[in-house]
Design an enzyme around this catalytic site. Sequence first.
Site, PDB file in Angstrom:
ATOM      1  N   GLU A 247     -21.424  19.540 -27.932  1.00 52.87           N
ATOM      2  CA  GLU A 247     -22.800  19.708 -27.462  1.00 52.87           C
ATOM      3  C   GLU A 247     -23.717  20.298 -28.547  1.00 52.87           C
ATOM      4  OE1 GLU A 247     -25.063  22.029 -23.761  1.00 52.87           O
ATOM      5  OE2 GLU A 247     -23.104  22.728 -24.465  1.00 52.87           O
TER       6      GLU A 247
ATOM      7  N   LYS B 255     -28.472  16.461 -19.706  1.00 53.00           N
ATOM      8  CA  LYS B 255     -27.764  17.547 -19.019  1.00 53.00           C
ATOM      9  C   LYS B 255     -28.520  17.949 -17.757  1.00 53.00           C
ATOM     10  CE  LYS B 255     -25.751  22.118 -20.064  1.00 53.00           C
ATOM     11  NZ  LYS B 255     -25.659  23.139 -21.134  1.00 53.00           N
TER      12      LYS B 255
ATOM     13  N   CYS C 105     -21.120  20.535 -20.714  1.00 54.19           N
ATOM     14  CA  CYS C 105     -20.864  21.974 -20.674  1.00 54.19           C
ATOM     15  C   CYS C 105     -20.998  22.579 -19.272  1.00 54.19           C
ATOM     16  CB  CYS C 105     -21.771  22.677 -21.682  1.00 54.19           C
ATOM     17  SG  CYS C 105     -21.178  24.315 -22.196  1.00 54.19           S
TER      18      CYS C 105
END
Length: 261
Positions: A45, A115, A150
Amino acid sequence: MAKKVVKIASVQVEIKDEETKEERIERVSRMLDGLGDYDLILLPEIWATGYFSFDHYKKEAEPLDGDFTRYFSEKAKKLGAYVHAGSFVEKEGDNYYNTSVLFDRKGELVGTSRKIHLFRYGSAEGELLTRGDEPTVLETEFGKIGLSTCYDLRFPELYRAQVDKGAKMFLVTSAWPHQRLAHWNLFNQARALENQCFLVSSNCVGKTKNVLLGGHSQVVDPWGVAVASAGEFETIVKTEIDLGQIESIREEFPQLKHRVL
């Protein structure tokens, strides 16, 4: 017919504060040069800028058709592999996103994922960026693959939504801190097990902006077993998986068919 046996390389990148974005891209690119016989390569990421380098986000942000994506499009084409280039800070209009990108063997963009769950605990991500709003599942030669980033790992409903869209494998790009390493290992295994999917993750290592990153990138099978994993140093996790296991496991233990909600 989807390719069943897949050679996977998850690249665990060390974040060094003294490196520039360009220097890190060049260094990681050299790591990828020996992976031409792999089918699928995964990066972490916001690794090029450094996830915790929040003061660099806006000045290093790029449009979707910027230098970062052009570079890894060419890299995928050169290697003849699918390359998940991790995520980068994408600028679109007045908004900024944590966007991951997947390229096919010809360097064509298969798709992107913004995200959805922005991290706010000791992180400025939620203040600087705009969240995505749609679970991403992409069609590939390996079948359907779900992308996530994440903090998304803490939200099981996202992965169940991807399974409902046909995902058989999850790719997770991350910059997860060492402080919560036990959670990282738990969620990697749980998301694979509860959805009877393969999960491949790539996490960063190193100490950046006084945050120690956790590493332990891994490949987890549909039984929730980590069949390959890294430690806490820069490395490449290499393994081979048989996607045919998914259907046989789901037939042997049909938990997804027993859902009532």
